[in-house]
Design an enzyme around this catalytic site. Sequence first.
Site, mmCIF file in Angstrom:
data_model
loop_
_atom_site.group_PDB
_atom_site.id
_atom_site.type_symbol
_atom_site.label_atom_id
_atom_site.label_comp_id
_atom_site.label_asym_id
_atom_site.label_seq_id
_atom_site.Cartn_x
_atom_site.Cartn_y
_atom_site.Cartn_z
ATOM 1 N N ASN A 24 110.678 110.901 117.464
ATOM 2 C CA ASN A 24 110.668 111.523 116.138
ATOM 3 C C ASN A 24 109.995 110.616 115.116
ATOM 4 O O ASN A 24 110.126 109.391 115.157
ATOM 5 C CB ASN A 24 112.066 111.969 115.683
ATOM 6 C CG ASN A 24 113.150 110.928 115.839
ATOM 7 O OD1 ASN A 24 113.117 110.102 116.739
ATOM 8 N ND2 ASN A 24 114.122 110.954 114.953
ATOM 9 N N GLU A 45 109.649 110.361 111.077
ATOM 10 C CA GLU A 45 110.190 110.865 109.814
ATOM 11 C C GLU A 45 109.261 110.570 108.638
ATOM 12 O O GLU A 45 108.260 109.856 108.777
ATOM 13 C CB GLU A 45 111.594 110.273 109.596
ATOM 14 C CG GLU A 45 112.545 110.753 110.692
ATOM 15 C CD GLU A 45 113.994 110.368 110.468
ATOM 16 O OE1 GLU A 45 114.286 109.543 109.578
ATOM 17 O OE2 GLU A 45 114.838 110.914 111.203
ATOM 18 N N CYS A 83 110.041 116.269 115.009
ATOM 19 C CA CYS A 83 110.940 115.928 116.117
ATOM 20 C C CYS A 83 110.158 115.331 117.290
ATOM 21 O O CYS A 83 108.951 115.593 117.461
ATOM 22 C CB CYS A 83 111.645 117.176 116.626
ATOM 23 S SG CYS A 83 112.857 117.872 115.496
ATOM 24 N N GLU A 90 110.380 116.074 120.472
ATOM 25 C CA GLU A 90 109.918 117.081 121.441
ATOM 26 C C GLU A 90 108.567 117.640 121.047
ATOM 27 O O GLU A 90 107.670 117.823 121.869
ATOM 28 C CB GLU A 90 110.926 118.240 121.519
ATOM 29 C CG GLU A 90 112.284 117.868 122.060
ATOM 30 C CD GLU A 90 113.264 117.369 121.001
ATOM 31 O OE1 GLU A 90 112.824 116.798 119.969
ATOM 32 O OE2 GLU A 90 114.470 117.525 121.215
ATOM 33 N N CYS A 98 116.600 120.925 119.105
ATOM 34 C CA CYS A 98 116.902 121.802 117.970
ATOM 35 C C CYS A 98 116.181 123.143 118.130
ATOM 36 O O CYS A 98 115.326 123.315 119.002
ATOM 37 C CB CYS A 98 116.484 121.128 116.652
ATOM 38 S SG CYS A 98 114.714 121.146 116.342
ATOM 39 N N CYS A 101 112.319 123.146 117.957
ATOM 40 C CA CYS A 101 111.715 122.598 119.178
ATOM 41 C C CYS A 101 111.832 123.597 120.327
ATOM 42 O O CYS A 101 110.921 123.734 121.141
ATOM 43 C CB CYS A 101 112.348 121.264 119.545
ATOM 44 S SG CYS A 101 111.840 119.961 118.406
HETATM 45 N N1 THU Z 1 115.320 115.394 115.955
HETATM 46 C C1 THU Z 1 114.498 115.418 117.038
HETATM 47 O O1 THU Z 1 113.604 114.577 117.189
HETATM 48 N N2 THU Z 1 114.683 116.403 117.936
HETATM 49 C C2 THU Z 1 115.631 117.376 117.844
HETATM 50 O O2 THU Z 1 115.642 118.295 118.657
HETATM 51 C C3 THU Z 1 116.644 117.304 116.801
HETATM 52 C C4 THU Z 1 116.384 116.333 115.705
HETATM 53 C C5 THU Z 1 115.094 114.349 114.945
HETATM 54 C C6 THU Z 1 114.604 114.869 113.627
HETATM 55 C C7 THU Z 1 115.067 113.784 112.679
HETATM 56 O O3 THU Z 1 114.096 112.745 112.671
HETATM 57 C C8 THU Z 1 116.330 113.261 113.324
HETATM 58 O O4 THU Z 1 116.299 113.673 114.677
HETATM 59 C C9 THU Z 1 117.609 113.748 112.671
HETATM 60 O O5 THU Z 1 117.643 115.129 112.593
#
Ligand code: THU
Length: 160
Positions: free
Chosen positions: A62, A64, A73, A75, A112, A115
């Site tokens: 991920n 940010e 994310c 994925e 999530c 994704c």
């Molecule tokens: N996140 C992912 O990388 N994948 C997911 O399926 C759920 C959330 C990341 C997004 C953000 O950087 C952190 O996790 C918190 O939500």
Amino acid sequence: MKDIKIESSFTVYEDLNELPKDVANLMKEASKIRLKAYAPYSKFLVGAAILLDNGEVITGNNQENASYPSGLCAERTAIYYAGAQFPDAKILKMALTAGSQSQSTTTPIPPCGACRQSIAEYEFKQESSIEIYFMGTFGKVIKSNSLANLLPLGFDKSFL
Ligand code: THU
């Protein structure tokens, strides 16, 4: 009027040792890249590793952003890179690992909704299922034979 029932089934592995060797290796790649996630805001690190039918392994984590919705994310970072670099390859398997920076967890953490939608697109594109394996930071791993199990009544190009 009638009710319909949609069922999904999953396989639960007790730990990495129970996984087939190639999947255990894929999960190890996901764990490695997870530690390189750029997640200064949530401090929640996610790693994804993708096995393609040409043998390539693509990893992502991920990323940010101070403008929160601009982040991405793990994925999608990985799957879009795979789609960009190897547009003709099929995605066979995806291994995911997630957890906060400060504490480890054995609770398997699924992808999530956004994704799931993105991964579903590639199942439609390649006309074959993608195996999804997800875990926390260690311990139990849940396997879904297809993304479709994780996204019943999904939206796809057939509706356009
Ligand atoms: N996140 C992912 O990388 N994948 C997911 O399926 C759920 C959330 C990341 C997004 C953000 O950087 C952190 O996790 C918190 O939500």
